[in-house]
Scaffold this motif. Structure first.
Motif, mmCIF file in Angstrom:
data_model
loop_
_atom_site.group_PDB
_atom_site.id
_atom_site.type_symbol
_atom_site.label_atom_id
_atom_site.label_comp_id
_atom_site.label_asym_id
_atom_site.label_seq_id
_atom_site.Cartn_x
_atom_site.Cartn_y
_atom_site.Cartn_z
ATOM 1 N N THR A 242 -4.071 -1.842 1.564
ATOM 2 C CA THR A 242 -5.222 -2.571 1.009
ATOM 3 C C THR A 242 -5.524 -3.803 1.839
ATOM 4 O O THR A 242 -6.692 -4.126 2.102
ATOM 5 C CB THR A 242 -4.943 -2.972 -0.446
ATOM 6 N N THR B 190 -7.044 4.391 1.986
ATOM 7 C CA THR B 190 -6.375 3.468 1.072
ATOM 8 C C THR B 190 -6.543 3.923 -0.371
ATOM 9 O O THR B 190 -5.598 3.889 -1.170
ATOM 10 C CB THR B 190 -6.950 2.050 1.252
ATOM 11 N N LEU C 267 -3.575 4.941 -2.926
ATOM 12 C CA LEU C 267 -3.397 4.302 -4.232
ATOM 13 C C LEU C 267 -3.404 5.345 -5.343
ATOM 14 O O LEU C 267 -2.588 5.275 -6.285
ATOM 15 C CB LEU C 267 -4.510 3.278 -4.458
ATOM 16 N N THR D 299 -3.762 -3.800 -6.231
ATOM 17 C CA THR D 299 -5.018 -4.097 -5.552
ATOM 18 C C THR D 299 -5.231 -5.596 -5.420
ATOM 19 O O THR D 299 -5.648 -6.094 -4.368
ATOM 20 C CB THR D 299 -6.197 -3.470 -6.315
ATOM 21 N N GLY E 264 -3.086 -6.956 -2.681
ATOM 22 C CA GLY E 264 -3.627 -6.536 -1.391
ATOM 23 C C GLY E 264 -4.907 -7.270 -1.025
ATOM 24 O O GLY E 264 -5.110 -7.653 0.127
ATOM 25 N N VAL F 12 -13.855 -2.751 -2.513
ATOM 26 C CA VAL F 12 -12.432 -2.385 -2.536
ATOM 27 C C VAL F 12 -11.939 -2.286 -3.973
ATOM 28 O O VAL F 12 -11.194 -1.350 -4.329
ATOM 29 C CB VAL F 12 -11.603 -3.421 -1.741
ATOM 30 N N THR F 13 -12.359 -3.204 -4.810
ATOM 31 C CA THR F 13 -11.935 -3.180 -6.213
ATOM 32 C C THR F 13 -12.459 -1.942 -6.929
ATOM 33 O O THR F 13 -11.723 -1.298 -7.698
ATOM 34 C CB THR F 13 -12.417 -4.452 -6.931
ATOM 35 N N SER G 235 -10.572 1.083 -5.751
ATOM 36 C CA SER G 235 -9.231 1.042 -6.356
ATOM 37 C C SER G 235 -9.301 1.399 -7.833
ATOM 38 O O SER G 235 -8.423 2.120 -8.352
ATOM 39 C CB SER G 235 -8.621 -0.352 -6.181
#
Length: 818
Positions: A435, A704, A708, A748, A751, A791-792, A795
């Motif tokens: 991450t 990634t 995850l 997350t 990261g 990214v969030t 994730s």
């Protein structure tokens, strides 16, 4: 060897038993290794391969260093007299040669043919170390006035002269003048290596002639800079020694010729490879770092998969250890399986790399030097093999070490031999690292993408839409200066009468075409020594130029047909020129004397108009002072015709070609492009890098997210019994989802936090070292915020799928889960 073969057979058998694991691992590695292979093939072709000349490491590029301000120098082309002095006095080189781009029209064929060319000094081919394929090169005597000899490229010899070996010694006609062919170069030879390859070379003998008693020959004008110089170092002479010698020479010439050389007190001397690569190096290194990080993330993903797999094989490894298997034997077996995966991934990566390389070349075919020569050769395949080995160690070593130390007590406690909490913590740590690096890649890519869009938003100062440009060469032997002016006037008048043409004009050099001319001038009433004269970009234009390009007038008037060679000299300047040289006053009516003329002394000119600034050089360059002179008062040779249309510009190509042919059938058109195509070329390199970096960052984000998902899904599987108990005791499905999401998003968050720190460091490095960011700060808050949100969300999705599946667990099944 027997043991190795046994390990290979066993490893292949175990991989066949886990097709899902094997497929995912192979595809993950193939994507990572394939991306690295493709980018390395480009880096190898552009940066690492030696130039295609003997002992190319001794070839150097020399140019004058123009000192606009004390201590601030920039590269500047070389004049003929300076080159002659360098060649005669320099002791560090075995030879030195000059060249400049040129173009001609080949006559006497079925159809006149425009050819790109290069005008060179006599020892040009000997300095490069490449003898002709047929005939000979040039001699020093052929630099003298009145000498007209050419060497053909192999491609031109084959395509136009059909490979006729008797071409040596024959005469060909270029621009209505006869030249003798003395040689043909080998296949694939070209120089310079960037831009349009020359199709023939001639000596500067014709430029040593003076066609006007009042105008000295070009080879005698020390203030006329337009040459590039290449030299070959003597064996054993370091480049630093040669650089110092040339700088001493430049300082001496600045004192000897202060009028022309005072602002050129030094020489820029670098290797020819460094000159060719230019500012491409930091961009390509950045790409290589990006794909390296993508491969690291892919490796961490596979390492996570191997940890899960090693956990599931805990019983097998424990039994082997109990039966006497040593740790090194287990480690070797696990590493052998990792190597098999890496080799398989590398094999699958080759077609991926070939496919990607074709796309990369298509995206940026004309902007990266030597990109067309990129291929999967032995060096690239060797690199692929090396990264396959290194990758197998990266993702295989930790799982192997973990698996080689089975804790029988812990194993007995685990219901399914899950490897315990220590393995889970390690897998979680790997996800945090993924991450972190993935977010940093996305931030840098986002900054570059925003920089590219800022570049697209730059106002070029002209309207490029629906504008067609075209060029042809008017030979001086056929057309006098006045005849050239009359020809363009007649052509523009007829062009404006064509259906679909709104207005027409001519200019040299064309904005954003890669060419520019800089001429010094004197300001009337403010005389300065010749060595201190200011300079600015100059353009020679026809009337109607500003209207055709929609360049606004700020004050004053346009040129008209009355501004001819018999009328007083006039000039139009841009706003930057007026601001810089006439601050706090009206520039209209002021008088300047540009240092350019066709006959006799330069003419003093009155500023009759001030126009808006135009980005004539590059979109991302600073605005420069610029002035315009009518073509009827200053001849600069061939001009580019510019047509503003009310229809698709390319639809007029045939009509314009026929029109020019009807006026002179010996004038082939070339560089037929729209201004929007020139703009596209101007942003091609930043677009290329933005697209590639976004693609690699997206791949890193995908990997990634998959990693995850795998960690959370495995953790859910390990906690199935616990989840069943929680549901039995009254936990709702929402409670279960929340519990799983919390554990995933915690990883997350860690990261992301580390990724922001790494992103700040990376962005500042890219901004300061590579100068890749335009109009964007390395700490751009919006880019960071958008990337963090992306990214969030990824994730969250990766965590929600296993969380949702966990919430659907049947309590009775979960309670029996073993």
């Amino acid at each position: 060897m027997t043991t190795l073969l046994q390990d290979l057979r066993y490893g292949l058998r175990m991989l066949r038993k886990s097709p899902a694991f094997t497929t995912i691992a192979l595809l993950t590695l193939a994507l990572g290794i394939g991306a690295n292979t493709a980018i390395f093939s480009i880096v190898n072709a552009v940066l690492l391969k030696p130039l295609p000349f003997p002992e190319s490491d001794r070839l150097t590029f020399l140019t004058s260093a123009f000192e606009r301000q004390p201590g601030v120098a920039q590269p500047f082309s070389v004049s003929y007299p300076d080159f002659f002095d360098w060649r005669a006095q320099a002791k560090s080189f075995t030879g030195m040669a000059s060249s400049h781009g040129d173009s001609f029209t080949l006559n006497g064929l079925d159809q006149p043919l425009h050819v790109t060319a290069s005008t060179v000094s006599a020892d040009f081919f000997s300095v490069l170390g490449v003898p002709p394929f047929l005939g000979r090169g040039f001699t020093r005597d052929e630099e003298k006035p009145g000498t007209r000899v050419v060497v053909l490229s192999h491609e031109l010899w084959q395509s136009v002269f059909h490979g006729d070996r008797s071409i040596i010694g024959r005469a060909i006609t270029m621009d209505k003048q006869s030249y003798t062919v003395v040689g043909v170069m080998p296949p694939k030879f070209t120089f310079p290596l960037d831009g349009d390859p020359p199709r023939l070379w001639r000596t500067f003998g014709p430029e040593a002639e003076s066609t006007d008693p009042k105008e000295p020959a070009g080879t005698t004008q020390r203030g006329a800079h337009y040459l590039e110089v290449v030299a070959r170092l003597k064996p054993g002479v370091p480049i630093e020694q040669a650089r110092e010698e040339m700088n001493l020479m430049a300082r001496a010439m600045a004192k000897q010729y202060p009028d022309t050389n005072k602002k050129f007190p030094s020489v820029l001397l670098i290797t020819e490879l460094e000159h060719l690569v230019g500012n491409t190096r930091p961009r390509l290194i950045l790409l290589l770092v990006f794909v390296g990080v993508v491969l690291l993330i892919a490796s961490l993903n596979v390492a996570n998969l191997l940890l899960v797999r090693a956990s599931k094989r805990g019983r097998e490894i424990a039994v082997r250890a109990a039966l006497g298997a040593k740790q090194m034997r287990v480690i070797r077996q696990m590493l052998t399986e990792s190597m098999v995966l890496a080799i398989g991934g590398a094999i699958l990566a080759i077609p991926i790399a070939l496919w990607a390389l074709k796309i990369f070349i298509k995206l940026n075919a004309e902007n990266l030097p030597r990109l067309q020569s990129a291929e999967l050769d032995g060096t690239v395949l060797g690199f692929t093999a090396i990264i396959a080995v290194v990758t197998s160690i990266v993702f295989g070593l930790v799982p192997a070490l973990r698996a080689a130390k089975p804790n029988l007590t812990e194993f007995l406690k685990e219901r399914r031999g899950g490897g315990g909490s220590s393995n889970q913590r390690l897998r979680s740590a790997l996800i945090v690292v993924e991450t972190t690096f993935g977010l940093a890649l996305l931030v840098v890519a986002g900054l570059l993408l925003k920089s590219f869009h800022r570049l697209l938003e730059v106002d070029p100062g002209l309207n490029p839409r629906s504008v067609l440009t075209l060029t042809f060469d008017l030979p001086e032997k056929k057309y006098s200066e006045q005849q050239q002016v009359d020809f363009y006037r007649q052509l523009l008048s007829r062009a404006e009468a064509l259906p679909g043409v709104v207005s027409a004009a001519a200019v040299t050099p064309l904005p954003l075409s890669g060419g520019n001319a800089i001429i010094t001038f004197q300001i009337d009433g403010h005389p300065v020594p010749k060595s201190e004269e200011p300079s600015a970009d100059i353009k020679v234009i026809s009337p109607n130029y500003f209207r055709t390009f929609s360049i606004p007038f700020k004050s004053g008037r346009d040129f008209n047909d009355h501004d001819d060679s018999k009328s007083p000299g006039v000039v139009i300047v841009n706003e930057e020129f007026a601001r810089r040289y006439f601050p706090n006053e009206n520039g209209l009516g002021k008088r300047i004397t540009p240092g350019a003329s066709n006959h006799g002394d330069p003419q003093t000119r009155e500023i009759v108009g001030i126009v808006g600034n135009v980005k004539s050089r590059k979109l991302d360059s600073e605005t420069v002072a610029e002035y315009y002179i009518p073509d009827s008062q200053l001849n600069f040779g061939s001009m580019t015709v510019v047509l503003r249309t009310s229809v698709d510009p390319h639809s007029l190509t045939s009509a314009v070609r026929n029109m020019v042919s009807s006026m002179d059938p010996d004038l082939p058109l070339y560089d037929i492009k729209t201004m929007e195509e020139y703009l596209a070329i101007a942003v091609a390199t930043p677009r290329f890098h933005a697209i590639l970096l976004e693609a690699f960052a997206g791949l890193a984000l995908l990997l990634t997210g998959i990693g995850l998902y795998g960690v959370i899904a495995y953790a859910v599987a390990q906690r199935t019994h616990e989840i069943g108990v929680r549901i039995t005791l009254g936990a709702t499905r929402a409670n279960v989802v929340q519990m799983v999401l919390k554990s995933g998003l915690r990883l997350t968050a860690i990261g992301v936090g580390a990724g922001v720190v790494l992103s700040l460091v990376a962005a500042r490095y890219v901004s300061s070292v590579s100068s890749l960011l335009f109009g964007v700060k390395p700490t751009d808050v919006l880019t960071f915020a958008v990337v963090i949100v992306i990214v969030t969300l990824v994730s969250l999705l990766a965590c929600y799928i296993p969380a949702y599946r966990a919430s659907k667990v049947d309590p009775m099944v979960a309670l029996r889960y073993e």
